[in-house]
Scaffold this motif. Sequence first.
Motif: not given
Lengths: 114, 114
Positions: A38-47, A61-62, A78-82
């Motif tokens: 995210s803007l100005g942030q570090g890296l967030e692990f997803l998968i 996250p969801s 894939t991100i549904q219903r962004t």
Amino acid sequence: GAGVSQSPSNKVTEKGKDVELRCDPISGHTALYWYRQSLGQGLEFLIYFQGNSAPDKSGLPSDRFSAERTGGSVSTLTIQRTQQEDSAVYLCASSFSSHSEEQYFGPGTRLTVT
Amino acid sequence: AQTVTQSQPEMSVQEAETVTLSCTYDTSENNYYLFWYKQPPSRQMILVIRQEAYKQQNATENRFSVNFQKAAKSFSLKISDSQLGDTAMYFCAFMKHNTNDMRFGAGTRLTVKP
């Protein structure tokens, strides 16, 4: 290819639409990671994917977020219903094996949800 | 859980001078790896330097060197003879041995001024 590639480079979508982000890892790399920045942030692990093993989805996250890796190579996030809070740069990385190895990053996809 | 802290959101340095970026981490592990990644405006994350925790000798890569203080859980990056091309976000990262779990700090934005 010489490095990790991602497409598209930029994506603008309307709130509520679904989006697909693609990652082509370095040939021969068995491990593949997705991160969100995210803007100005570090890296967030997803998968994380390792070979044919079940992916580690602990960072998603969801349930609107999902990812696949076909044939142990290309991956699609894939991100549904962004939602607007999904706006970020999505980075993909790959490594030769899973443990304690340097990760090679792609250039990312900048997603903007309007 | 491992956490990585970069206490300097932004720094600047004059070209040809030396700058040190700070990083501290929190872990109960004894075996782990530490990394510094550079992210220029192109968004491409590039590995700058890597340190194995079991090695007492500080890693060095050309103008980049680290000061690894294991007891203090500190891992600072020194950039000597700064160049305009060093302008970027710098991320400190921690990876526990034999895992795929890489944790990143929030980053330090470094600007090299002519």
